[in-house]
Design a protein around this motif. Structure first.
Motif, short mmCIF file in Angstrom:
data_model
loop_
_atom_site.label_atom_id
_atom_site.label_comp_id
_atom_site.label_asym_id
_atom_site.label_seq_id
_atom_site.Cartn_x
_atom_site.Cartn_y
_atom_site.Cartn_z
N THR A 2 0.68 -1.22 -0.01
CA THR A 2 0.32 -0.20 0.05
C THR A 2 0.75 1.19 -0.25
OG1 THR A 2 -0.88 -1.43 1.54
CG2 THR A 2 -2.52 0.66 0.66
N GLY A 3 0.61 2.44 -1.22
CA GLY A 3 0.81 3.78 -1.43
C GLY A 3 2.57 3.74 -1.15
N LYS A 4 2.97 2.21 -1.91
CA LYS A 4 4.21 2.64 -2.46
C LYS A 4 4.08 1.94 -4.25
CE LYS A 4 8.78 0.72 -2.26
NZ LYS A 4 8.84 0.05 -3.32
N THR A 5 5.20 3.28 -4.77
CA THR A 5 4.13 2.76 -6.43
C THR A 5 5.67 1.38 -6.93
OG1 THR A 5 4.26 4.90 -7.06
CG2 THR A 5 4.56 4.01 -8.49
N LYS A 6 5.10 0.53 -7.92
CA LYS A 6 5.64 -0.21 -8.57
C LYS A 6 5.76 -0.35 -9.96
CE LYS A 6 6.04 -2.84 -5.07
NZ LYS A 6 7.27 -3.60 -3.85
N THR A 7 7.07 0.13 -10.53
CA THR A 7 7.18 0.33 -11.74
C THR A 7 7.41 -0.98 -12.24
OG1 THR A 7 8.83 1.96 -10.87
CG2 THR A 7 8.93 1.55 -12.76
N ILE A 8 6.54 -1.10 -12.88
CA ILE A 8 6.99 -2.39 -14.19
C ILE A 8 7.19 -2.21 -15.57
CG2 ILE A 8 4.98 -4.22 -15.19
CD1 ILE A 8 3.58 -3.27 -12.92
N VAL A 9 7.84 -2.61 -16.35
CA VAL A 9 8.31 -2.28 -17.44
C VAL A 9 7.29 -3.54 -18.83
CG1 VAL A 9 10.68 -2.33 -18.97
CG2 VAL A 9 10.50 -1.13 -16.92
N LEU A 37 -3.93 1.07 -6.05
CA LEU A 37 -2.72 0.78 -6.36
C LEU A 37 -2.17 1.94 -7.41
CD1 LEU A 37 -3.05 -3.92 -6.00
CD2 LEU A 37 -1.83 -1.78 -4.29
N THR A 38 -0.59 1.98 -6.70
CA THR A 38 0.24 2.50 -8.41
C THR A 38 0.93 1.70 -9.16
OG1 THR A 38 -0.07 4.40 -6.03
CG2 THR A 38 0.84 5.45 -8.45
N PHE A 39 0.72 1.68 -10.00
CA PHE A 39 1.75 0.67 -10.96
C PHE A 39 2.67 2.32 -11.94
CE2 PHE A 39 -1.20 -2.80 -10.43
CZ PHE A 39 0.10 -3.21 -9.02
N GLU A 40 3.50 1.82 -11.96
CA GLU A 40 4.33 3.00 -12.63
C GLU A 40 4.32 2.12 -14.25
OE1 GLU A 40 7.39 6.01 -11.48
OE2 GLU A 40 7.68 5.32 -14.11
N MET A 41 3.93 2.57 -15.70
CA MET A 41 4.33 1.26 -16.65
C MET A 41 5.29 2.03 -17.24
SD MET A 41 0.69 -1.22 -17.01
CE MET A 41 -0.31 -0.45 -16.21
N VAL A 42 6.12 1.25 -17.61
CA VAL A 42 7.29 2.39 -18.47
C VAL A 42 7.08 1.11 -20.03
CG1 VAL A 42 9.25 2.82 -18.97
CG2 VAL A 42 8.31 2.51 -16.47
N GLU A 43 7.10 1.02 -21.11
CA GLU A 43 6.45 0.26 -22.07
C GLU A 43 8.29 0.54 -22.91
OE1 GLU A 43 3.51 0.01 -24.35
OE2 GLU A 43 5.31 0.01 -26.88
N MET A 44 9.16 -0.42 -23.26
CA MET A 44 10.58 -0.78 -23.49
C MET A 44 10.45 -2.06 -24.86
SD MET A 44 12.33 1.69 -21.66
CE MET A 44 14.27 1.65 -21.96
N PRO A 45 11.53 -1.02 -25.66
CA PRO A 45 11.95 -2.02 -27.07
C PRO A 45 12.72 -3.63 -26.51
CG PRO A 45 12.65 -0.40 -27.14
CD PRO A 45 12.25 -0.23 -26.38
N GLU A 61 19.19 0.22 -22.97
CA GLU A 61 18.98 0.97 -21.83
C GLU A 61 16.98 -0.02 -21.69
OE1 GLU A 61 19.15 2.25 -25.55
OE2 GLU A 61 20.36 1.98 -24.66
N THR A 62 17.26 -0.92 -22.31
CA THR A 62 15.60 -1.35 -21.85
C THR A 62 16.38 -3.42 -21.25
OG1 THR A 62 14.62 -2.59 -24.34
CG2 THR A 62 14.24 -3.64 -22.90
N LEU A 63 17.32 -3.53 -21.16
CA LEU A 63 18.14 -3.77 -19.81
C LEU A 63 17.86 -3.62 -18.46
CD1 LEU A 63 19.16 -6.73 -18.59
CD2 LEU A 63 21.53 -5.93 -19.32
N ASP A 64 18.63 -2.05 -18.63
CA ASP A 64 19.31 -1.56 -17.44
C ASP A 64 17.44 -1.23 -16.90
OD1 ASP A 64 21.12 0.03 -15.88
OD2 ASP A 64 19.49 2.21 -16.99
N ALA A 65 16.73 -0.71 -17.91
CA ALA A 65 15.24 -0.23 -17.07
C ALA A 65 14.65 -1.29 -16.41
CB ALA A 65 13.82 0.23 -17.90
N CYS A 66 14.52 -2.72 -17.01
CA CYS A 66 14.19 -3.83 -16.58
C CYS A 66 15.06 -4.48 -14.97
CB CYS A 66 14.54 -5.40 -17.30
SG CYS A 66 13.63 -4.63 -19.07
N GLN A 67 16.25 -3.90 -14.84
CA GLN A 67 17.07 -4.23 -13.75
C GLN A 67 16.58 -3.35 -12.56
OE1 GLN A 67 20.89 -3.93 -15.42
NE2 GLN A 67 21.72 -5.89 -15.30
N ARG A 68 15.92 -1.78 -13.15
CA ARG A 68 15.89 -1.41 -12.20
C ARG A 68 14.16 -1.33 -11.66
NH1 ARG A 68 16.28 3.99 -14.34
NH2 ARG A 68 16.82 2.96 -16.14
N ALA A 69 14.04 -2.22 -12.25
CA ALA A 69 12.16 -2.46 -12.21
C ALA A 69 11.67 -3.60 -11.16
CB ALA A 69 11.04 -2.54 -13.67
#
Ligand code: NAD
Ligand code: IPM
Ligand code: MN
Length: 371
Positions: A2-9, A37-45, A61-69
């Protein structure tokens, strides 16, 4: 969470990938609205589209974003447009590099016969009813990650693919499978080819040794050829199956066919880094762009993500029940068509699942969970 944003690639990929990920992302949006719930969705190639756009199937950049998600949701990669490319440059090698880059050595594929789909199973009802198994596939080793090379040229080539497994690689996936079996029917079938392959002999020896620490789990070993046959004639005997990368890939497609369609099956990959969720099917080139692909595997991958990555069990149950209700009412994509069904498009099916989810939440607001 609750309350925490989850980043989903989101990695939609190729073919029907964008269509099924569009469906799954819609469900995630519905969940975030409905459950607060708060989901931040980021689309990558990733995959073929990334080769076309960035010159690589897995741009840095895609691998990096996935590693940080917090989690990654992938559709499918590959297709005829990239089929002439050599191993290592293809869309599929981007997926393998992603799995490796995230340290994902476990791939869990749940296979369950839904009552409403028994009519379309290639097996007779009594052979397949209540069939419920999990395939634990090793994902970071084996022949997929051994050396691949071609020697010679012009009609006298020799091609080489190397399969290797080490004791720790087998131990970590086997432990996971034993733990999984412990929480279910306490039966584990380890599948190998120990009558021919030395990797399989090490596999069998290692799994047997670990088995001594799980006396409550009934362990059996099957050769993969027999396992394929047993899967087709008597799939209900299986609870958890643990096997190598290649055997797990093949057996899970066969098991998917038994319960109706490969389009139904979700998966979770986990290990040391960000977990990855993906339907087990591919890019289904002949269906791409027609809005007819089955989005259930992708939607159920969202449910697995909610439960396994974010600890949102009740919310995952709600998504699964919403899918179940639409299927029970006979609405299905064409791969699941049967005598009693109404065929709808991928987007229509998804809209119906969203509506079911919304309805169940009105119910929760009024009466609470599970009432
Ligand atoms: P596929 O899974 O794409 O298709 C196999 C069969 O199942 C086809 O008849 C297809 O129409 C059907 N199908 C697949 N998904 C479906 C869905 N959601 N709804 C309805 N029907 C569905 O396998 P393939 O044809 O062997 O491979 C096509 C491409 O996909 C290849 O380039 C392959 O490498 C790639 N692939 C990628 C992944 C992945 O990204 N995880 C998995 C498997 C295959
Ligand atoms: C799967 C696919 C992949 C695999 C390919 C596309 C690399 O078949 O996810 O099942 O073999 O792992
Ligand atoms: Mn596969």
């Amino acid at each position: 969470m609750t309350g925490k944003t989850k980043t989903i690639v989101l990695l939609p990929g190729d073919g029907i990938g964008p269509e099924v990920i569009g469906a799954a992302a819609g469900l995630l949006q519905e969940c975030s609205r409905a459950f607060g719930l708060t989901f931040e969705m980021v689309e990558m190639p990733a995959g073929g589209c990334a080769i076309d756009r960035c010159g690589s199937p897995l741009p840095a950049e895609t691998l990096d974003a996935c590693q940080r998600a917090d989690a990654v949701l992938l559709g499918a990669v590959g297709g005829p447009r990239w089929d002439a490319l050599p191993i290592g440059q293809r869309p599929e090698s981007g997926l393998l590099a992603l799995r490796k880059g995230l340290g994902l050595y476990i791939n869990l594929r749940p296979i369950r016969m839904r009552e409403s789909l028994e009519e379309i199973s290639p097996l007779k009802g009594e052979r397949v009813e209540n069939c419920d198994m999990e395939i634990v596939r090793e994902l970071a080793g084996g022949i997929y990650f051994g050396e691949h090379r071609v020697e010679g040229a012009n009609g006298s080539e020799r091609a080489v693919d190397v399969e290797a497994y080490s004791t720790p690689e087998i131990e970590r996936v086997a432990r996971y499978a034993f733990e999984r079996a412990r929480k279910r029917g306490r039966k584990l079938a380890s599948v190998d080819k120990a009558n021919v392959l030395s990797t399989s002999q090490l596999w069998r020896k290692t799994v047997t040794r670990l088995g001594a620490g799980y006396p409550d789990v009934r362990l059996e070993h099957l050769l993969v050829d027999n396992a394929a046959m047993q899967l087709v004639i008597a799939p209900r005997q299986f609870d958890v199956i643990v096997t190598s990368n290649l055997f797990g890939d093949i057996l899970s497609d066969a098991a998917a066919g038994l319960v109706g369609s490969i389009g139904l099956i979700p998966s979770m990959s986990c290990g040391t880094g960000t977990p990855l969720f993906e339907p087990i099917h591919g890019s289904a080139p002949s269906l791409a762009g027609k809005d007819c692909a089955c989005p259930v595997g992708a939607i159920l991958s969202v449910a697995m993500m909610l439960r396994e990555a974010f600890g949102l069990g009740a919310e995952a149950d709600a998504v699964e029940k919403a899918v179940e209700r639409v299927l029970d009412r006979g609405y299905r994509t064409s791969d699941l068509a049967g005598p009693l069904s109404t065929v709808v498009s991928c987007s229509r099916f998804t809209a119906m699942v969203r509506a079911e989810l919304e309805d169940s939440l009105v119910h929760v607001e009024r009466y609470g969970w599970g009432v």
